[in-house]
Each structure stands twice: as structure tokens, then as C-alpha cells.
Motif scaffolding. Structure first.
Motif, short mmCIF file in Angstrom:
data_model
loop_
_atom_site.label_atom_id
_atom_site.label_comp_id
_atom_site.label_asym_id
_atom_site.label_seq_id
_atom_site.Cartn_x
_atom_site.Cartn_y
_atom_site.Cartn_z
N ILE A 145 0.85 -1.19 0.00
CA ILE A 145 0.00 0.00 0.00
C ILE A 145 0.89 1.24 0.00
O ILE A 145 1.63 1.49 0.96
CB ILE A 145 -0.93 0.00 1.23
CG1 ILE A 145 -1.86 -1.21 1.19
CG2 ILE A 145 -1.74 1.31 1.29
CD1 ILE A 145 -2.76 -1.36 2.41
N ASN A 146 0.81 2.00 -1.09
CA ASN A 146 1.62 3.22 -1.16
C ASN A 146 0.77 4.44 -0.79
O ASN A 146 -0.40 4.32 -0.41
CB ASN A 146 2.25 3.38 -2.55
CG ASN A 146 1.22 3.47 -3.66
OD1 ASN A 146 0.11 3.96 -3.46
ND2 ASN A 146 1.58 3.00 -4.85
N LYS A 147 1.36 5.62 -0.92
CA LYS A 147 0.67 6.84 -0.53
C LYS A 147 -0.62 7.05 -1.31
O LYS A 147 -1.66 7.40 -0.75
CB LYS A 147 1.60 8.05 -0.69
CG LYS A 147 1.01 9.36 -0.23
CD LYS A 147 2.04 10.48 -0.21
CE LYS A 147 1.44 11.77 0.33
NZ LYS A 147 2.44 12.84 0.50
N ASN A 148 -0.58 6.83 -2.62
CA ASN A 148 -1.78 7.00 -3.44
C ASN A 148 -2.87 6.02 -3.05
O ASN A 148 -4.06 6.35 -3.03
CB ASN A 148 -1.45 6.86 -4.92
CG ASN A 148 -0.75 8.09 -5.48
OD1 ASN A 148 -0.93 9.20 -4.97
ND2 ASN A 148 0.04 7.90 -6.53
N ASP A 149 -2.45 4.78 -2.75
CA ASP A 149 -3.43 3.77 -2.33
C ASP A 149 -4.12 4.20 -1.04
O ASP A 149 -5.35 4.12 -0.91
CB ASP A 149 -2.74 2.42 -2.10
CG ASP A 149 -2.15 1.83 -3.37
OD1 ASP A 149 -2.71 2.07 -4.44
OD2 ASP A 149 -1.13 1.12 -3.27
N LEU A 150 -3.32 4.62 -0.05
CA LEU A 150 -3.89 5.01 1.23
C LEU A 150 -4.81 6.22 1.07
O LEU A 150 -5.89 6.28 1.65
CB LEU A 150 -2.78 5.31 2.24
CG LEU A 150 -3.26 5.60 3.67
CD1 LEU A 150 -3.89 4.36 4.29
CD2 LEU A 150 -2.10 6.08 4.54
N ARG A 151 -4.37 7.18 0.25
CA ARG A 151 -5.20 8.36 0.01
C ARG A 151 -6.53 7.97 -0.66
O ARG A 151 -7.59 8.47 -0.29
CB ARG A 151 -4.45 9.36 -0.85
CG ARG A 151 -5.24 10.61 -1.19
CD ARG A 151 -4.43 11.53 -2.05
NE ARG A 151 -3.42 12.23 -1.29
CZ ARG A 151 -2.19 12.49 -1.72
NH1 ARG A 151 -1.80 12.06 -2.92
NH2 ARG A 151 -1.35 13.16 -0.96
N ASN A 152 -6.46 7.09 -1.63
CA ASN A 152 -7.69 6.64 -2.29
C ASN A 152 -8.61 5.91 -1.32
O ASN A 152 -9.84 6.03 -1.40
CB ASN A 152 -7.35 5.72 -3.47
CG ASN A 152 -6.76 6.49 -4.64
OD1 ASN A 152 -6.98 7.69 -4.78
ND2 ASN A 152 -6.00 5.80 -5.48
N ASN A 153 -8.01 5.18 -0.37
CA ASN A 153 -8.82 4.48 0.63
C ASN A 153 -9.50 5.48 1.57
O ASN A 153 -10.64 5.26 1.99
CB ASN A 153 -7.95 3.50 1.42
CG ASN A 153 -7.44 2.36 0.55
OD1 ASN A 153 -7.90 2.16 -0.58
ND2 ASN A 153 -6.49 1.60 1.06
#
Length: 397
Positions: A205-213
Motif C-alpha cells: 500500500i503506497n501513498k496514493n493507495d492510502l489516500r484513495n482508501n
């Protein structure tokens, strides 16, 4: 009008009573139902039980801090849909009980990080600090996280190595216990193996993934918050940077802009924590407060001394590197503007966030670092005086 003065209280297990808190001058209580497991619904009965306890002392449950976000939601895995539905129901139930501000965060695994909880300040009181080389020593030579060296420069690795080699076994154990220290209200800690497993769960889980979550979560809960007249206010990362390979998404002005614009609603707001944001050397807290003033519904006021290497120490509320005078001034002006506009969210509760451990509290057991009685009472008195002076200078009634 002025900010609503509040105080964080960890419920019946808090070492300080509501009677003691009332004598600080605070009118509002910031608390949570820590005994309910993360992810479960807060029932109306449980909320009312806590609310009555507070109101019996002629105080008000002003803000919920926090309704924790389950790790499955942050990862968008497992039972995340169930936990989001439970979160929605908790929002509805809080609204039914007349509670309309919910502080929460979206930090993976660790809600805060320090490397020393017993730093002696120049007046003999005790504060907390974060030292980059100490944290790197933990990461590289105790945790031995895979590929950790990629997150540090050669100079940082060498400094961390020298620091690690200077530690006794007792000091190494103390460093581990400090970094893995439990969350406020729980006193629970990870074991090193549990911690490694939690980090492993985020490896893809990268930064974009966490932000999208987070944005997925907001798109689900903010409509419920709007219907319930509840203001959701996200807390910044503490400290505001990636640690241990974990992504952080509420660390900068740019991060906050993305979050608030993703669901453009007054119910999707910000907890302005001047200490958490202020620990970022590049963050201008006054500029951030000004940029998002119309979306700030809760204030954590504290100060830090910081440097460009990422080190910081919690300091006197009025004598650190953060310009609390101008933060308070611009938000008092914002509050007046909201009143003139007829907005519902004019209370803007403030709490003295953290306070040094002072002599009268030093022999008292069970005090969470930063949450002493006398340290916070001193901070509240200082902030109250500063606020009153600004109100009179501006001619705000």
C-alpha cells in the motif's frame, strides 16, 4: 465570542477526575468510548451513559476524540465494508445524543511517534521529543525492516549506527517500548513481532493507495455526517512524514487540500493540530490555518522546537517555533465571520494539547505522556490569556 475551552479526558480510568478538570476552567470534555473495540458500533445507551457522567459535573461532551478508523478500512481489505457501516451508525447515534464533532485520523499502525517520553526541560519539567537518529537506529538495527536503508542517507545511517552502538541493552529496550507505546486511553502496546506483522500488512500500500482508501471512506461517511449534522475533522499525521515505510497522507498543505476538496463539504473538515503540523520543518502552520480556516472545526494548540533534520521537542505553548498568536488571531476572525454568515459550526472547540509533566504530578501513577493536570492547566491559562488579549485588540464581542 471565543473558542470553547475543552479538556481531553480518557474516561473513568483517567487519573484525573472531572471535578479536577472543572477547576481548570475548561467547560467542554473531549473524550471517547475507549472500552468499545475498534470497529464496533457505539450504541446510544453507551453514549448516553458517558454523557450523563460528564453532565453530572456541569460539563459538556464537546468533541469525540476519537472514533478510531479500523485498519481494515485504511487498507480497504477484510471486513472494511462492515466497519464502514458500523462507523456510519456510530455517527448517527452520536448525533441522536447531541454530539456533533468527531475527530479521527488515518495514520497506519501508529497514531503518533516519539523516541523519548522523559526529556527533561530546562526548568526541570518533563516533555517528549522525536530524534531522527534514534528512530533510524530502531528501524535499521532493532526492527531490521527490509530495505529500510533506502529511506536514509549514508550520513543518517552512520549516525544511527553510532547512536545504536552507544546504547546499553536497557536503553535499547526502553527505545523499543517508547516507539511501540500504546494509544491514549488504551495503554496497550505492540510486541515487536506484532508490530512487524502490522507493517507487513502495508507492504503493498503506497501513498496514493492510502489516500484513495481515505477518499473512499469519506465518500461513504460524509453524506451520513451531513444528514446527521455531524462535523468529521481529520487529525494530521504525527509527525508529518513517512515512517517505517508507512505512507502518510495528512502531512502537508497539499495533502489537506486534496482531502478537503475530494468531498467538498463543511462536514468534511480539519482538526488543526499546531504541534503535529508544526513538527514538519517545511510546514508554515499560520499559512495552513489561513488556507483552510473555513473548514477547521477543532483546535489542538501546542508548540514544538524543530529543526531541518526532522528532530523536534514539545515546548512551552507560547515559546516554540510555531506562531500561535497569529493562528489564534486568524481563527477568531474566522469564527466571527461564521457567526455573521449564520453557519452552524461556530463553536470551534480548543484544547491545550499536551503539557509538560510538572512537580505536583510527578509521583502520580497512570499519567499518559503529555497529559498531566498541571502542565495542561498552565497551557490552558496561557492560551486563554493570549486569546483574551487578541479578542480585545480586535474589538470582537
Amino acid at each position: 465570542m471565543a473558542f470553547e475551552e475543552t479538556w481531553r479526558w480518557f474516561g473513568p480510568n483517567d487519573p484525573f477526575s472531572l471535578k479536577e478538570i472543572k477547576q481548570t476552567g475548561a467547560k467542554g470534555i473531549v473524550t471517547a468510548l475507549h472500552h468499545i473495540p475498534i470497529g464496533e458500533v457505539w450504541s446510544v445507551d453507551e453514549i448516553i451513559k458517558r454523557k450523563k457522567m460528564i453532565e453530572e459535573e456541569k460539563l459538556k461532551w464537546s468533541v469525540v476524540e476519537s472514533v478510531p478508523v479500523h485498519e481494515d478500512i485504511k487498507k480497504r481489505k477484510g471486513n472494511y465494508k462492515l466497519y464502514i457501516e458500523n462507523y456510519k451508525e456510530t455517527i448517527r447515534n452520536l448525533s441522536k445524543c447531541g454530539i456533533d464533532i468527531v475527530c479521527y485520523n488515518f495514520m497506519p499502525v501508529l497514531d503518533w511517534s516519539r523516541t523519548d517520553l522523559e526529556t527533561v526541560f530546562d526548568d526541570g519539567s518533563i516533555t517528549t521529543k522525536f530524534e531522527t537518529k534514534a528512530f533510524a537506529a530502531f528501524d535499521l538495527f532493532i526492527l531490521k525492516r527490509k530495505d529500510a536503508e533506502k529511506d536514509y542517507t549514508e550520513k543518517q545511517i552512520e549516525e544511527a549506527k553510532q547512536y545504536f552502538n552507544s546504547l546499553s541493552d536497557f536503553q535499547k529496550e526502553k527505545l523499543v517500548n517508547t516507539i511501540l507505546f500504546g494509544l491514549p486511553g488504551s495503554w496497550e502496546t505492540y510486541t515487536l513481532e506484532e508490530f512487524k506483522k502490522s507493517l507487513e500488512d502495508y507492504k503493498d500500500i503506497n501513498k496514493n493507495d492510502l489516500r484513495n482508501n481515505l477518499i473512499y471512506f469519506l465518500n461513504e461517511v460524509i453524506p451520513v455526517a451531513e444528514e446527521s449534522n455531524v462535523f468529521m475533522v481529520i487529525h494530521p499525521d504525527d509527525p508529518p512524514r513517512s515512517l517505517l515505510g508507512l505512507p502518510r497522507i495528512v502531512s502537508t498543505k497539499e495533502d489537506i487540500e486534496i482531502i478537503l476538496s475530494s468531498v467538498n463539504s463543511y462536514n468534511n473538515g480539519l482538526t488543526l493540530c499546531t504541534g503535529s503540523l508544526g513538527a514538519g520543518y517545511e510546514n508554515n502552520v499560520v499559512e495552513i490555518a489561513n488556507a483552510f480556516s473555513d473548514r477547521i472545526n477543532f483546535l489542538h494548540l501546542r508548540n514544538v522546537i524543530r529543526d531541518s533534520q526532522g528532530n523536534f521537542m514539545e515546548a512551552d505553548h507560547l515559546n516554540g517555533d510555531i506562531d500561535l498568536y497569529n493562528v489564534i488571531k486568524l481563527l477568531l476572525i474566522e469564527q466571527k465571520r461564521r457567526i455573521q454568515q449564520g453557519r452552524k459550526d461556530v463553536r470551534m472547540p480548543m484544547r491545550p494539547d499536551h503539557g509538560r509533566l510538572m512537580i505536583p504530578d510527578m509521583n502520580k501513577k497512570g499519567i499518559y505522556p503529555g497529559y498531566s493536570l498541571f502542565g495542561r492547566m498552565r497551557a490552558l491559562a496561557e492560551l486563554r490569556g493570549l486569546e483574551l488579549g487578541i479578542i480585545h485588540s480586535l474589538g470582537i464581542e
